[in-house]
Design a protein around this motif. Structure first.
Motif, PDB file in Angstrom:
ATOM      1  N   CYS A  70      -0.745  -8.502  -8.117  1.00  0.00           N
ATOM      2  CA  CYS A  70      -1.305  -8.030  -6.850  1.00  0.00           C
ATOM      3  C   CYS A  70      -0.182  -7.376  -6.053  1.00  0.00           C
ATOM      4  CB  CYS A  70      -1.899  -9.209  -6.087  1.00  0.00           C
ATOM      5  SG  CYS A  70      -2.689  -8.751  -4.558  1.00  0.00           S
ATOM      6  N   PRO A  71      -0.274  -6.070  -5.805  1.00  0.00           N
ATOM      7  CA  PRO A  71       0.792  -5.413  -5.050  1.00  0.00           C
ATOM      8  C   PRO A  71       0.799  -5.881  -3.592  1.00  0.00           C
ATOM      9  CG  PRO A  71      -1.035  -3.911  -5.402  1.00  0.00           C
ATOM     10  CD  PRO A  71      -1.353  -5.155  -6.166  1.00  0.00           C
ATOM     11  N   PHE A  72       1.973  -5.850  -2.968  1.00  0.00           N
ATOM     12  CA  PHE A  72       2.074  -6.238  -1.566  1.00  0.00           C
ATOM     13  C   PHE A  72       3.162  -5.425  -0.885  1.00  0.00           C
ATOM     14  CE2 PHE A  72       5.148  -8.820  -3.728  1.00  0.00           C
ATOM     15  CZ  PHE A  72       6.210  -8.903  -2.854  1.00  0.00           C
ATOM     16  N   ASN A  86      -0.265   0.808   8.334  1.00  0.00           N
ATOM     17  CA  ASN A  86       0.756   1.457   7.512  1.00  0.00           C
ATOM     18  C   ASN A  86       0.852   0.811   6.136  1.00  0.00           C
ATOM     19  OD1 ASN A  86       1.422   3.325   9.468  1.00  0.00           O
ATOM     20  ND2 ASN A  86       3.091   2.098  10.308  1.00  0.00           N
ATOM     21  N   ALA A  87       0.746  -0.507   6.075  1.00  0.00           N
ATOM     22  CA  ALA A  87       0.803  -1.205   4.789  1.00  0.00           C
ATOM     23  C   ALA A  87      -0.372  -0.806   3.910  1.00  0.00           C
ATOM     24  CB  ALA A  87       0.815  -2.720   5.010  1.00  0.00           C
ATOM     25  N   LYS A  88      -1.567  -0.702   4.502  1.00  0.00           N
ATOM     26  CA  LYS A  88      -2.748  -0.290   3.731  1.00  0.00           C
ATOM     27  C   LYS A  88      -2.556   1.116   3.172  1.00  0.00           C
ATOM     28  CE  LYS A  88      -6.235  -3.192   5.916  1.00  0.00           C
ATOM     29  NZ  LYS A  88      -7.441  -3.229   6.762  1.00  0.00           N
ATOM     30  N   LYS A  89      -2.008   2.016   3.985  1.00  0.00           N
ATOM     31  CA  LYS A  89      -1.769   3.383   3.528  1.00  0.00           C
ATOM     32  C   LYS A  89      -0.806   3.397   2.345  1.00  0.00           C
ATOM     33  CE  LYS A  89      -2.528   5.747   7.915  1.00  0.00           C
ATOM     34  NZ  LYS A  89      -1.875   6.476   9.013  1.00  0.00           N
ATOM     35  N   ARG A  90       0.276   2.604   2.436  1.00  0.00           N
ATOM     36  CA  ARG A  90       1.250   2.554   1.343  1.00  0.00           C
ATOM     37  C   ARG A  90       0.627   1.999   0.064  1.00  0.00           C
ATOM     38  NH1 ARG A  90       4.970   1.384   5.533  1.00  0.00           N
ATOM     39  NH2 ARG A  90       4.725  -0.858   5.267  1.00  0.00           N
ATOM     40  N   LEU A  91      -0.201   0.958   0.188  1.00  0.00           N
ATOM     41  CA  LEU A  91      -0.860   0.378  -0.980  1.00  0.00           C
ATOM     42  C   LEU A  91      -1.846   1.365  -1.604  1.00  0.00           C
ATOM     43  CD1 LEU A  91      -1.470  -3.287   0.177  1.00  0.00           C
ATOM     44  CD2 LEU A  91       0.127  -2.505  -1.585  1.00  0.00           C
ATOM     45  N   GLU A  92      -2.588   2.084  -0.771  1.00  0.00           N
ATOM     46  CA  GLU A  92      -3.517   3.085  -1.287  1.00  0.00           C
ATOM     47  C   GLU A  92      -2.759   4.190  -2.012  1.00  0.00           C
ATOM     48  OE1 GLU A  92      -5.625   4.219   2.247  1.00  0.00           O
ATOM     49  OE2 GLU A  92      -6.870   2.399   2.217  1.00  0.00           O
ATOM     50  N   GLN A  93      -1.634   4.614  -1.455  1.00  0.00           N
ATOM     51  CA  GLN A  93      -0.831   5.652  -2.109  1.00  0.00           C
ATOM     52  C   GLN A  93      -0.262   5.141  -3.425  1.00  0.00           C
ATOM     53  OE1 GLN A  93      -0.463   8.944  -1.199  1.00  0.00           O
ATOM     54  NE2 GLN A  93       0.385   9.020  -3.249  1.00  0.00           N
ATOM     55  N   ALA A  95      -1.578   2.847  -5.373  1.00  0.00           N
ATOM     56  CA  ALA A  95      -2.682   2.799  -6.326  1.00  0.00           C
ATOM     57  C   ALA A  95      -3.025   4.186  -6.841  1.00  0.00           C
ATOM     58  CB  ALA A  95      -3.901   2.140  -5.683  1.00  0.00           C
ATOM     59  N   ALA A  96      -3.020   5.193  -5.954  1.00  0.00           N
ATOM     60  CA  ALA A  96      -3.301   6.568  -6.358  1.00  0.00           C
ATOM     61  C   ALA A  96      -2.226   7.075  -7.318  1.00  0.00           C
ATOM     62  CB  ALA A  96      -3.393   7.475  -5.129  1.00  0.00           C
ATOM     63  N   ASP A  97      -0.960   6.749  -7.044  1.00  0.00           N
ATOM     64  CA  ASP A  97       0.133   7.158  -7.925  1.00  0.00           C
ATOM     65  C   ASP A  97      -0.009   6.520  -9.303  1.00  0.00           C
ATOM     66  OD1 ASP A  97       1.148   8.627  -5.830  1.00  0.00           O
ATOM     67  OD2 ASP A  97       2.756   7.201  -5.352  1.00  0.00           O
ATOM     68  N   GLU A  98      -0.433   5.239  -9.344  1.00  0.00           N
ATOM     69  CA  GLU A  98      -0.619   4.562 -10.620  1.00  0.00           C
ATOM     70  C   GLU A  98      -1.767   5.174 -11.405  1.00  0.00           C
ATOM     71  OE1 GLU A  98      -1.088   0.416  -9.732  1.00  0.00           O
ATOM     72  OE2 GLU A  98       1.020   0.180  -9.179  1.00  0.00           O
ATOM     73  N   ASP A  99      -2.819   5.603 -10.705  1.00  0.00           N
ATOM     74  CA  ASP A  99      -3.958   6.241 -11.367  1.00  0.00           C
ATOM     75  C   ASP A  99      -3.556   7.578 -11.985  1.00  0.00           C
ATOM     76  OD1 ASP A  99      -5.613   4.157 -10.714  1.00  0.00           O
ATOM     77  OD2 ASP A  99      -6.513   5.147  -8.975  1.00  0.00           O
ATOM     78  N   LEU A 100      -2.601   8.261 -11.345  1.00  0.00           N
ATOM     79  CA  LEU A 100      -2.119   9.537 -11.859  1.00  0.00           C
ATOM     80  C   LEU A 100      -1.048   9.372 -12.940  1.00  0.00           C
ATOM     81  CD1 LEU A 100      -1.864  11.517  -8.502  1.00  0.00           C
ATOM     82  CD2 LEU A 100      -3.615  11.735 -10.258  1.00  0.00           C
ATOM     83  N   GLY A 101      -0.641   8.116 -13.185  1.00  0.00           N
ATOM     84  CA  GLY A 101       0.361   7.851 -14.216  1.00  0.00           C
ATOM     85  C   GLY A 101       1.768   8.132 -13.777  1.00  0.00           C
TER      86      GLY A 101
END
Length: 102
Positions: A70-72, A86-93, A95-101
């Motif tokens: 679980c990322p934090f 800000n923390a939510k934005k970083r986590l969303e980014q 997750a998006a980066d991980e989806d893009l590989g």
């Protein structure tokens, strides 16, 4: 939840397995590691009044009760709502980066 599973068996009679479980949503929990509050669940961490250049260390234990990673993010801000946003934005980014590989 409760359900029944039929099990294939070499026995002549059918065999059923009753299964029940309590499912808890995954979450991170922060516990005080030292001092009079050791072992207590923390909703926030108060560093008290500090001035530029001062340092203070508070030891805590972060517990992930989920069976998967679980990322934090740890943020320091005077505005709690801003820090959470800000923390939510970083986590969303992240997750998006991980989806893009990436």
């Amino acid at each position: 939840q409760r359900f029944r599973v039929n099990v294939k068996s070499r026995q002549p009679l059918p065999c059923a397995l009753d299964v029940s479980a309590v499912v808890a949503p995954p979450r991170l929990e922060l516990y005080a590691a030292e001092g009079p509050d050791a072992g207590r669940l923390l909703s926030d961490v108060d560093f008290g009044s500090m001035f530029y250049g001062q340092a203070r260390e508070i030891k805590a234990i972060l517990v992930n009760n989920a069976p998967t990673a679980c990322p934090f993010v740890v943020s320091v801000a005077s505005d709690r709502e801003l820090a959470v946003a800000n923390a939510k934005k970083r986590l969303e980014q992240q997750a998006a980066d991980e989806d893009l590989g990436e």
